[in-house]
Design a protein around this motif. Structure first.
Motif, short mmCIF file in Angstrom:
data_model
loop_
_atom_site.label_atom_id
_atom_site.label_comp_id
_atom_site.label_asym_id
_atom_site.label_seq_id
_atom_site.Cartn_x
_atom_site.Cartn_y
_atom_site.Cartn_z
N GLU A 294 0.77 -1.25 0.02
CA GLU A 294 -0.10 -0.14 0.06
C GLU A 294 0.83 1.13 -0.06
N THR A 295 0.47 2.15 -0.94
CA THR A 295 1.40 3.48 -0.84
C THR A 295 0.32 4.45 -0.30
N SER A 296 0.75 5.13 0.94
CA SER A 296 -0.45 5.83 1.49
C SER A 296 0.31 7.21 2.24
N HIS B 276 -6.00 12.30 3.41
CA HIS B 276 -5.67 10.72 3.48
C HIS B 276 -6.00 10.11 2.16
N THR C 162 -4.87 6.50 -0.12
CA THR C 162 -4.33 5.17 -0.05
C THR C 162 -4.55 4.42 -1.13
N ARG C 163 -3.39 4.01 -1.97
CA ARG C 163 -3.63 2.93 -3.05
C ARG C 163 -3.01 1.61 -2.88
N THR C 164 -3.74 0.58 -3.08
CA THR C 164 -3.57 -0.72 -2.94
C THR C 164 -2.82 -1.18 -4.30
N SER D 246 -11.41 1.67 7.58
CA SER D 246 -10.31 2.33 6.70
C SER D 246 -9.04 2.57 7.41
N ASN E 152 -2.10 2.20 6.43
CA ASN E 152 -2.36 3.40 5.87
C ASN E 152 -1.52 4.41 6.48
#
Ligand code: KG4
Ligand code: ZN
Length: 341
Positions: free
Chosen positions: A12-14, A26, A28-30, A295, A300
């Motif tokens: 995850e990039t967050s 906020h 977040t990309r999975t 979330s 995250n």
């Protein structure tokens, strides 16, 4: 204090912007690119973090309606995790802190999971007992204060989330399979196939490789049609055994350490059976149970910002030489300390 935080320890990039405990931005990309490989491919994860981190930072700042110049502190996950992946968020964060001339803090990923339930404004009573369950970790942690952690037990082999992912793969599900296994298992009959409750003797350790192997043996015995027909039943049996092993350690630990609360943390905290059973245990033992809002359960940056801000506000700083730490025992952490302490 306005804190910009980065999480890139796995897939995850967050990025988050937290202002004195209030989450203002906020994103977040999975990374879905690992699905085809049935697990996280470290090199691909690092490259994807590199591509995503800048646009996600712009997005988080826009959502917060803040500019980089407003940022008063920067934090980033420094470990544990995949070293190449960690280095992306860590170095990006250090670069921004250096350019802005603001303090930097290297955050422990698991400490962030431990406190994620407080992101909605709840304060958890101390000491609490945390069941820290994710794709990389399965630990029972006694939290005596912020920075004071006693790991009472840990997995001796696979993490529980890893077992979910591997068993899901055996039954033809996409990675990561935990959420799907949970959903399908609810439709199945656990009595169709009983799986062993893993025993690791006295103490509070866990073990999941035996459960995974037990599923492999069952799958080898069945025809593809039988697997198709009984997928939900097999997963229900697996889920019952996987969660029972966690509960079988949690209950004696509660009885022994008498915590003021139980906290679920890490990606597997999203599990419906685990949540239901731990809530029931809490009701029976008159103990409050905390679980992060959905979330904040998977990886995250909001949780990274939350613990990072606490440490920065107490005067703690990390050097811009702070290394990525693929392995970093939770017990190495201390209460926040000002530089020179
Ligand atoms: O904390 P996390 O997002 O990443 C790590 O630090 O590992 O946890 C991810 C893990 C994966 O193994 C995923 O399959 C599992 O959490 N997971 C679940 C559920 N949702 C996610 N496992 C069981 N039941 C779920 N509902
Ligand atoms: Zn995690």
């Amino acid at each position: 204090m306005k804190v910009l935080a980065f999480e890139s320890s796995c897939d995850e990039t967050s990025v988050a912007l937290l202002d004195s405990g209030h989450l203002k931005g906020h994103v977040t990309r999975t990374q879905s690119l690992h699905q085809a490989f049935g697990g996280v491919v470290p090199e691909l994860a690092s490259r994807s973090h590199l591509e995503q981190i800048m646009p996600l930072t712009r997005q988080a700042l826009a959502e917060a309606d803040e500019s980089l110049d407003d940022v008063e502190g920067v934090c980033a996950t420094a470990g544990p995790g995949l070293v190449g992946a960690l280095l992306v968020g860590l170095n990006f964060g250090k670069g921004i802190a250096l350019a802005l001339g603001v303090p930097f803090l290297a955050v422990h990923h698991l400490e962030a999971h431990l406190w994620a339930a407080e992101l909605d404004g709840t304060m958890m009573p101390l000491p609490f007992l945390a069941l820290l369950v994710s794709g990389g970790h399965t630990q029972l942690v006694l939290v005596e204060g912020f920075g004071c952690y006693r790991v009472l037990g840990a997995t001796r082999d696979d993490a529980v989330g890893e077992a979910y992912d591997k068993v899901g793969k055996l039954l033809g599900l996409d990675f990561p399979a935990g959420g799907t296994v949970d959903r399908i298992a609810r439709e199945g009959d656990p009595a169709f196939q009983r799986f062993p409750r893993v025993r690791t003797g006295e103490g509070f350790d866990f073990s999941y490789s035996g459960l995974k192997t037990a599923m492999l043996r069952v799958v080898e015995r069945l025809s593809p049609d039988q697997i198709e027909e009984h997928r939900a039943d097999l997963l229900a049996g697996f889920q019952e055994a996987a969660i029972a092993s966690l509960l079988g350690r949690l209950r004696p630990a509660i009885e022994h350490f008498q915590p003021k609360a139980v906290v679920l943390a890490g990606g597997v905290a999203a599990n419906s059976l685990l949540q239901r059973e731990v809530q029931a245990m809490g009701t029976e033992l008159l103990l409050p149970v905390f679980c992060p809002t959905p979330s904040f359960i998977p990886d995250n940056a909001a949780m990274i910002a939350y613990v990072g801000e606490k440490r920065l506000a107490a005067g703690e700083r990390s050097s811009l030489d702070a290394p990525a730490k693929p392995r970093w025992p939770l017990e190495d952490l201390r209460e926040p300390s000002a530089p020179g302490d």
